[in-house]
Scaffold this active site. Structure first.
Site, short mmCIF file in Angstrom:
data_model
loop_
_atom_site.label_atom_id
_atom_site.label_comp_id
_atom_site.label_asym_id
_atom_site.label_seq_id
_atom_site.Cartn_x
_atom_site.Cartn_y
_atom_site.Cartn_z
N HIS A 43 0.85 -1.19 0.00
CA HIS A 43 0.00 0.00 0.00
C HIS A 43 0.89 1.24 0.00
CE1 HIS A 43 -3.72 2.23 1.90
NE2 HIS A 43 -3.05 2.99 1.04
N HIS A 86 1.25 4.82 -2.63
CA HIS A 86 0.86 5.57 -3.83
C HIS A 86 2.12 6.19 -4.39
CE1 HIS A 86 -3.45 5.39 -2.61
NE2 HIS A 86 -2.90 5.28 -1.41
N HIS A 118 -9.47 0.88 -1.10
CA HIS A 118 -9.42 1.58 0.17
C HIS A 118 -10.82 1.52 0.79
CE1 HIS A 118 -5.67 3.15 -1.34
NE2 HIS A 118 -5.51 4.02 -0.37
N GLU A 165 -11.06 3.52 6.18
CA GLU A 165 -10.04 4.47 6.64
C GLU A 165 -10.79 5.58 7.37
OE1 GLU A 165 -8.06 6.68 3.49
OE2 GLU A 165 -6.39 7.28 4.80
N ASP A 186 1.83 4.06 2.62
CA ASP A 186 0.78 4.90 2.02
C ASP A 186 1.36 6.04 1.17
OD1 ASP A 186 -1.83 5.45 1.40
OD2 ASP A 186 -2.39 6.24 3.36
N ASP A 187 1.68 7.17 1.81
CA ASP A 187 2.23 8.34 1.10
C ASP A 187 3.43 8.84 1.90
OD1 ASP A 187 -0.01 8.84 -0.98
OD2 ASP A 187 -1.08 8.63 0.92
N1 HPA Z 1 -6.62 7.33 1.15
C1 HPA Z 1 -7.33 7.65 0.07
N2 HPA Z 1 -6.80 8.11 -1.04
C2 HPA Z 1 -5.47 8.28 -1.09
C3 HPA Z 1 -4.68 7.98 0.00
C4 HPA Z 1 -5.30 7.46 1.18
O1 HPA Z 1 -4.66 7.13 2.20
N3 HPA Z 1 -3.40 8.26 -0.37
C5 HPA Z 1 -3.45 8.69 -1.65
N4 HPA Z 1 -4.70 8.71 -2.09
ZN ZN Z 2 -3.69 4.81 0.42
#
Ligand code: HPA
Ligand code: ZN
Length: 352
Positions: free
Chosen positions: A27, A29, A207, A210, A288-289
């Site tokens: 996971h 991006h 996703h 969250e 994630d990011d």
């Molecule tokens: N959630 C939803 N969209 C996203 C995320 C995330 O954590 N990171 C990049 N796009």
């Molecule tokens: Zn994500």
């Protein structure tokens, strides 16, 4: 492996095992690995004027209150990505960074719509992603599988057109994902595009859970046929769903630092990952990011273990093993990485 023998590993040994064991990142991006330094370098290369004086000023803007406040900056950051070289530099920087964390398999998402909406087509970013993945395999021994992710705040027709545009590149894709603003955009909005992905032989992930409710996890499974749930941490609010996830061993790709930065949980010490793991769910740890949330996969692991007394060697081994098992890599590759993982841990057990 009998993980009870690891109960008395020293914190230093455990830290070394967490950081140096082979692992998969499931996971991440790719646009979320765009570091502020690279944003400034690409802005200069492409003659783009940024509304920030310098890297530090940009970093200071990374104070998020929720998912949307992050997404606004994340999509704005994408604007400096213009040429094939830009996308190559982005992906290669992530692969080099991931290899340092002993990631042996990465399954990054990319968001085509945040580029096609700016007039930058698949013919620009796909050759870059393919080239970077090939070089990662050749030079870093890092196996890569790309997941095309569609933006859930846009209409489903837009996602269907995006999948159509990806047809010439299908051999280089392993799956379809669903990201962006979760609340108000339930999985069922994307039933048709996920059905189409299934017909094309793509893996399906989404996703869910969250910021959105546990019901979104259920509909990602039932309506989209999701094989993994990205995040999924809000599943703990629903006992029946927890039992199902444990029974079906659906992997959750949990991202602890992301959850803290986006205010999904108050702090790392209160993250529910130990609870999810103890309930028998197939949990993995991911970044994630990472350029926006303050850490790559090893940072997520080590920072979480540093503040969670319920997490020790058995949990570390389970998380690492889960990451490899939950990947969409070939069974032969997975068997090799799992054997490497076990060799490392057996050696550690004897040395302890
Ligand atoms: N959630 C939803 N969209 C996203 C995320 C995330 O954590 N990171 C990049 N796009
Ligand atoms: Zn994500």
């Amino acid at each position: 492996m009998n993980t009870a023998t690891f109960a008395d590993l020293s914190p230093q040994r455990l830290h070394a095992l967490l950081t140096q064991s082979p692992k998969a990142e499931l996971h991440v991006h790719i646009e979320g690995t765009l570091e502020p330094e690279l944003i400034f370098a690409l802005a200069q290369r492409n003659g783009v004027t940024l509304p920030y004086a310098d890297v530090e000023a940009l970093r200071r803007a990374y104070a998020f209150t929720d998912l949307q406040s992050f997404l606004d900056l994340y999509y704005a950051g994408c604007d400096v990505l213009r040429t094939e070289q830009d996308f190559f530099d982005l992906a290669w920087a992530y692969f080099e960074r991931a290899a340092r964390d002993h990631v042996v398999r990465a399954e990054p998402f990319f968001d085509p719509q945040s580029h096609t909406a700016r007039g930058i087509g698949f013919e620009v970013f796909m050759p870059a992603f393919i080239h970077a993945a090939q070089r990662a395999q050749d030079e870093l021994g890092l196996s890569v599988g790309w997941i095309l992710s569609v933006l859930r705040h846009l209409p489903e027709d837009d996602a269907l057109h995006t999948l159509d545009a990806a047809m010439p590149w299908m051999d280089h894709l392993i799956g379809l994902g669903l990201d962006s603003s979760e609340r108000g955009n339930p999985p069922e909005k994307f039933a048709r595009v996920f059905a189409r992905a299934g017909q094309l032989g793509l893996h399906r992930v989404a996703h869910a859970g969250e910021e959105g409710p546990p019901e979104y996890v259920r509909s990602a499974l039932d309506v989209l046929g999701a094989q993994r749930i990205d995040h999924g941490v809000r599943a703990s609010e629903d006992a029946e769903l927890m039992q199902r996830l444990a029974r079906e061993q659906t992997p959750l790709t949990v991202c602890p630092l992301s959850n803290v930065r986006l205010c999904v949980v108050p702090d790392l010490a209160q993250h529910n990952l130990p609870q999810l793991l103890a309930a028998g769910l197939k949990v993995t740890v991911n970044s994630d990011d990472p350029a926006y949330f303050g850490g790559y996969v090893n940072d997520n692991l080590t920072q979480l273990f540093a503040v969670q007394p319920a997490l020790g060697a058995p949990q570390a081994y389970a998380l690492l093993r889960n990451s490899l098992e939950a990947s969409f890599a070939a069974d032969a590759d997975k068997a090799l990485w799992l054997a490497q993982l076990d060799a490392q841990w057996q050696g550690a057990g004897r040395a302890a």
